[in-house]
Design an enzyme around this catalytic site. Structure first.
Site, short mmCIF file in Angstrom:
data_model
loop_
_atom_site.label_atom_id
_atom_site.label_comp_id
_atom_site.label_asym_id
_atom_site.label_seq_id
_atom_site.Cartn_x
_atom_site.Cartn_y
_atom_site.Cartn_z
N LYS A 166 0.83 -1.20 0.00
CA LYS A 166 0.00 0.00 0.00
C LYS A 166 0.87 1.25 0.00
O LYS A 166 1.91 1.29 0.66
CB LYS A 166 -0.90 -0.01 1.24
N ASP A 210 0.00 0.34 -4.53
CA ASP A 210 -1.44 0.56 -4.66
C ASP A 210 -1.87 1.70 -3.75
O ASP A 210 -1.75 1.61 -2.53
CB ASP A 210 -2.17 -0.75 -4.25
N GLU A 215 -1.04 1.18 -8.87
CA GLU A 215 -2.47 0.83 -8.92
C GLU A 215 -3.32 1.92 -8.28
O GLU A 215 -2.97 2.45 -7.23
CB GLU A 215 -2.64 -0.50 -8.16
N GLU A 248 -10.75 -1.79 -10.15
CA GLU A 248 -11.51 -2.55 -9.15
C GLU A 248 -12.78 -1.82 -8.73
O GLU A 248 -13.67 -2.44 -8.15
CB GLU A 248 -10.64 -2.90 -7.94
N ASP A 302 -12.99 -6.79 -10.77
CA ASP A 302 -13.23 -7.77 -9.72
C ASP A 302 -14.40 -8.64 -10.17
O ASP A 302 -15.50 -8.12 -10.40
CB ASP A 302 -13.56 -7.08 -8.39
N HIS A 316 -8.84 -8.24 -10.03
CA HIS A 316 -8.73 -7.85 -8.62
C HIS A 316 -9.39 -8.96 -7.81
O HIS A 316 -10.40 -9.52 -8.22
CB HIS A 316 -9.47 -6.53 -8.40
N GLU A 332 -3.71 -11.70 -8.23
CA GLU A 332 -3.68 -11.20 -6.86
C GLU A 332 -4.03 -12.29 -5.86
O GLU A 332 -5.03 -13.00 -6.00
CB GLU A 332 -4.69 -10.05 -6.73
CA CA Z 1 -6.26 -2.43 -5.04
#
Ligand code: CA
Length: 379
Positions: free
Chosen positions: A166, A194, A220, A246, A269, A296, A329
């Site tokens: 992150k 991300d 991301e 996503e 997703d 995702h 992922e």
């Molecule tokens: Ca993400």
């Protein structure tokens, strides 16, 4: 063959150690599962991505449309649900509810036909998917860069060849964190970042410029999912590939992303963007725009199995003899629902996970565990 029952199960679990990302803090994980049962007793499992009780309400709204219908005609049933929701929900949670039902219908169809979902999707290009570890969330306390670096090193020891961390705490803190992680994992492990749409275009550009020397696999959700121009501008101005999607729904949503050349890697997703039926169409659309795609995935073993089957069929564009495999992922943040609810468990070996070959999704829900997590709803 007729659909006899559509059931929902909201399962929830408190976390031992709350974590946060650029937007909010998680102290529990919750998800809405769907079981669709045919009149011969065969059933399929699905899952929606989004606030579990809201997804559940959506499934109850849609279920009457498919009850009594033949489950093998899943794309026709998808169309029925889509048309019933279109007037109020061109994107959002009702689409996630369609997705949950649709995934259950694919699982059911595979079981009825005796074939894994990967075969129904057109066949596997690979029997194992290369996975990356999603982790390195933020936690309270001192020495965050050191703790993130230690976590990344742990994933590498577990066999992962790619990890995603992150960012979005603030540019200076992000740079310190990413540097620490890159140093800990060395130059050979792929590292993605991300931001969960934390930044303005100019902030995202400043961060991207600072991270460029650290060999970042992709950046991301750098900016708001509504800021298509920001995505496109950032993509033109940095050498780091841009990923996102996503928060996007349906082919129509992804068309906006593709037409404006927002992303190098699209990330629908399956549990939100329209299920396997619609994401297979998004794959075709991405191909027409010469854009790579990897799902995702942030749910239970049901979501992961659906993503594995899809990933096993994906091409890498433009294609060449020694093209890298698409990266799928694999969420590693604390989530007892993901780890305990489904059987068999997924194992990572040399950065790879085997694509299930049993009919349908190839995973089943452990009913005792389901009851345990459902019972804890109101504790
Ligand atoms: Ca993400």
């Amino acid at each position: 063959m007729r659909i006899a029952n559509v059931e929902t199960f909201v399962v929830e679990q408190r976390l031992q150690r709350p974590f946060f990302f650029s937007q909010w803090k998680y102290d529990r994980r919750a998800v809405c599962l769907v079981r669709v049962t045919a009149d011969d007793g065969t059933y399929g499992w699905g899952e929606g991505y989004g606030p579990a009780q809201v997804v559940e309400a959506g499934v109850h709204f849609l279920a009457p449309l498919i009850l009594g219908k033949d489950p093998l005609h899943q794309a026709a049933l998808w169309q029925k649900m889509y048309r019933r929701s279109l007037d109020y929900a061109r994107r959002g949670i009702l689409v996630a509810a369609i997705s949950a039902i649709d995934i259950a219908l694919w699982d059911l169809k595979g079981k009825l036909l005796g074939q894994p979902v990967s075969i129904l999707l057109g066949g596997r290009r690979r029997d194992h998917a290369r996975v990356y570890a999603t982790g390195m969330y933020f936690t309270e306390g001192p020495d965050l860069p050191q703790r993130l670096a230690a976590e990344a090193a742990m994933y590498v020891r577990q066999g992962f060849t790619a990890v995603k961390m992150k960012v979005g705490l603030g540019i200076e803190q992000d740079i310190e964190n990413v540097r620490a992680v890159r140093e800990a994992i060395g130059p050979d492990v792929k590292l993605m970042v991300d931001a969960n749409h934390a930044y303005t275009l100019w902030e995202a550009l400043a961060l991207a410029r600072a991270l460029e020397p650290l060999d970042i696999g992709w950046f991301e959700e750098p900016v708001s999912p509504e800021d298509y121009e920001g995505y496109a501008e950032l993509r033109r101005r940095t050498g780091i590939p841009i990923a996102g999607g996503e928060c996007e729904y349906l082919c129509a949503g992804f068309r906006r992303l593709f037409e404006r050349r927002c992303v190098d890697i699209a990330q629908p997703d399956i549990c939100a963007a329209g299920g396997l039926t619609e994401v297979a169409r998004i794959v075709a659309l991405a191909r027409a725009f010469e854009t790579n795609l990897t799902p995702h995935c942030w749910g239970t073993g049901i979501a992961f199995a659906a993503a594995l089957h899809l990933a096993s069929t994906l091409d890498v564009l433009p294609g060449r003899m020694l093209a890298p495999e698409p990266l799928l992922e694999m969420d590693r943040s604390e989530n007892p629902l993901r780890d305990e609810l489904t059987v068999p468990r997924f194992e990572v070996r040399d950065g790879l996970v085997a694509v299930p070959t049993a009919p349908g999704l190839g995973v089943d829900v452990d009913i005792d565990v389901l009851r345990r997590f459902t019972a804890q709803r109101d504790d």
